[in-house]
Write a protein that holds these residues in place. Sequence first.
Motif, short mmCIF file in Angstrom:
data_model
loop_
_atom_site.label_atom_id
_atom_site.label_comp_id
_atom_site.label_asym_id
_atom_site.label_seq_id
_atom_site.Cartn_x
_atom_site.Cartn_y
_atom_site.Cartn_z
N TYR A 194 -9.37 -12.27 -1.32
CA TYR A 194 -8.19 -11.49 -0.99
C TYR A 194 -8.19 -11.32 0.54
CZ TYR A 194 -5.05 -7.46 -2.07
OH TYR A 194 -4.00 -6.60 -2.20
N GLU A 210 -3.61 -3.75 -7.38
CA GLU A 210 -4.86 -3.06 -7.03
C GLU A 210 -5.10 -1.85 -7.94
OE1 GLU A 210 -4.98 -2.09 -2.86
OE2 GLU A 210 -4.67 -4.16 -2.28
N SER A 240 3.08 -7.46 -5.50
CA SER A 240 2.77 -7.03 -4.13
C SER A 240 3.87 -6.07 -3.64
CB SER A 240 2.73 -8.24 -3.20
OG SER A 240 4.03 -8.66 -2.87
N THR A 241 3.67 -5.46 -2.50
CA THR A 241 4.63 -4.46 -2.04
C THR A 241 6.02 -5.07 -1.81
OG1 THR A 241 3.81 -4.74 0.24
CG2 THR A 241 2.90 -2.93 -1.04
N HIS A 294 -5.28 3.18 -4.45
CA HIS A 294 -4.66 2.71 -5.70
C HIS A 294 -5.40 3.21 -6.95
CE1 HIS A 294 -2.35 0.21 -2.96
NE2 HIS A 294 -1.46 0.18 -3.93
N HIS A 338 3.50 -2.89 8.41
CA HIS A 338 3.31 -3.04 6.97
C HIS A 338 4.20 -2.03 6.23
CE1 HIS A 338 1.30 -2.77 3.01
NE2 HIS A 338 1.19 -4.08 3.19
N HIS A 378 1.21 -1.83 -8.37
CA HIS A 378 0.52 -2.81 -7.51
C HIS A 378 -0.71 -3.31 -8.26
CE1 HIS A 378 -1.50 -4.56 -4.02
NE2 HIS A 378 -0.32 -4.53 -3.43
N TYR A 385 3.54 0.14 4.25
CA TYR A 385 2.95 1.47 4.07
C TYR A 385 3.02 2.33 5.34
CZ TYR A 385 0.49 -0.53 -0.05
OH TYR A 385 0.17 -1.13 -1.23
N SER A 429 -1.95 -10.37 -2.74
CA SER A 429 -1.55 -10.02 -4.10
C SER A 429 -0.25 -10.73 -4.48
CB SER A 429 -1.40 -8.50 -4.25
OG SER A 429 -0.53 -8.01 -3.27
N PHE A 431 -7.81 -5.75 9.02
CA PHE A 431 -7.87 -7.14 8.54
C PHE A 431 -6.54 -7.87 8.78
CE2 PHE A 431 -6.37 -5.01 4.65
CZ PHE A 431 -5.38 -5.87 4.22
N MET A 432 -5.44 -7.12 8.77
CA MET A 432 -4.13 -7.76 8.96
C MET A 432 -3.99 -8.20 10.43
SD MET A 432 -1.60 -5.47 6.60
CE MET A 432 -2.07 -4.98 4.95
N ASN A 458 -7.68 -8.87 2.17
CA ASN A 458 -8.29 -7.57 2.51
C ASN A 458 -9.80 -7.73 2.62
OD1 ASN A 458 -5.70 -7.18 1.31
ND2 ASN A 458 -6.13 -5.01 1.04
N ASP A 481 5.03 -7.26 3.59
CA ASP A 481 3.72 -7.18 2.94
C ASP A 481 2.73 -8.04 3.71
OD1 ASP A 481 4.21 -9.81 2.16
OD2 ASP A 481 4.26 -9.41 0.02
N SER A 482 1.49 -8.12 3.23
CA SER A 482 0.48 -8.77 4.08
C SER A 482 0.75 -10.26 4.29
CB SER A 482 -0.93 -8.49 3.58
OG SER A 482 -1.01 -8.67 2.21
P1 13P Z 1 0.48 -6.11 -0.01
O1 13P Z 1 0.04 -7.48 0.36
O2 13P Z 1 1.06 -6.00 -1.37
O3 13P Z 1 1.41 -5.58 1.03
O4 13P Z 1 -0.79 -5.17 -0.08
C1 13P Z 1 -1.63 -4.90 0.99
C2 13P Z 1 -2.49 -3.75 0.73
O5 13P Z 1 -3.28 -3.37 1.54
C3 13P Z 1 -2.36 -3.09 -0.55
O6 13P Z 1 -3.14 -1.97 -0.58
#
Ligand code: 13P
Length: 312
Positions: free
Chosen positions: A119, A208, A222-223, A183, A30, A206, A32, A136, A70-71, A121, A46-47
């Motif tokens: 979502y 969030e 989203s990211t 966030h 990811h 973002h 992050y 997102s 969750f991913m 998440n 991103d997710s």
């Molecule tokens: P993204 O889908 O934008 O990568 O966000 C995932 C996430 O966990 C944001 O906190």
Amino acid sequence: MRQDVKAETMNLTEKIISLKKEKNALILAHNYQRPEIQNIADYVGDSIELSRKAMQEKDAEILVFCAVDFMAESASILNPDKRVLLPSRGARCPMAQMLTVDEIKRAKVHHPDAPVVLYVNTLASSKAYCDICCTSANAVEVVNSLAADTILFGPDRNLAEYVAEKTGKTLIPIPEWGFCPTHLLFQPEDVALLKLEYPDAAVMVHPECSAEMRQVANFVGSTSKMCLYANDCEAKNIIVATEEGILHRLRKENPEKHFILAYGGAVCPNMKLTTLERLYSSLKEEKHVIKVPDTVARNARVSLEKMFQIKS
Ligand code: 13P
Ligand code: SF4
């Protein structure tokens, strides 16, 4: 980095690369993740991008998911024949824990006709109980694709508010106050101070983040959409309101631009649990396999697959 630490990191990196070939594994990370994890990954995203990649992967036998629970669960649900590894068992998204199936059932009693949009998440058990998932990156399009005007949406209240603004629909947040602790750290006052120093800076936020943060944004997304915006926008200075790990990718892709984190402490401790050491031992011992029970996976897959049918 100290010379001996650098040598050790190199060594571990080489060991992971050779183990990856030997075991026919694919490393997904990811946006992050730590820089050294992003650098070693086959794919960073991103997710939704990571889920799509995991779903479409044919050749690899093992998918190492450098992210949070969750991913990796979604990857296992979407491609059940693969062995999905989460390098750190403790890498759990606190927001995903905020919504239980009981909470969804209670909300349905009060709003029986409202579809449930979740979502990604969320826990797999909750996904199994919803009508459609979103990230997102596609939440607005997912909500617009539904005929209903009132929608139960969880677990992130800020994302629900953002989507309600964009679609004009009524989104009822479930639970009432679901949030991402990382966030929520961003405050418009910090952006205002940075703007004194960088008056021409663009601000990326973002969804969030809070509504007050959205109000000071030039771009909300989203990211990976932030990465696209940063590549295209003319501003030289860009203030970033999302988890700090994304700065590595932004700087790598745009060496001529200057990225400033809107709040220096915005670190997701769960995302940072993945280290090279943990990645190596997880792959070597094939440990921390993520598997979702069949009955849950079957229903959760339907909600995820419906999301992939929506154009965004
Ligand atoms: P993204 O889908 O934008 O990568 O966000 C995932 C996430 O966990 C944001 O906190
Ligand atoms: Fe969960 Fe927030 Fe971390 Fe994303 S940044 S994984 S939503 S805690």
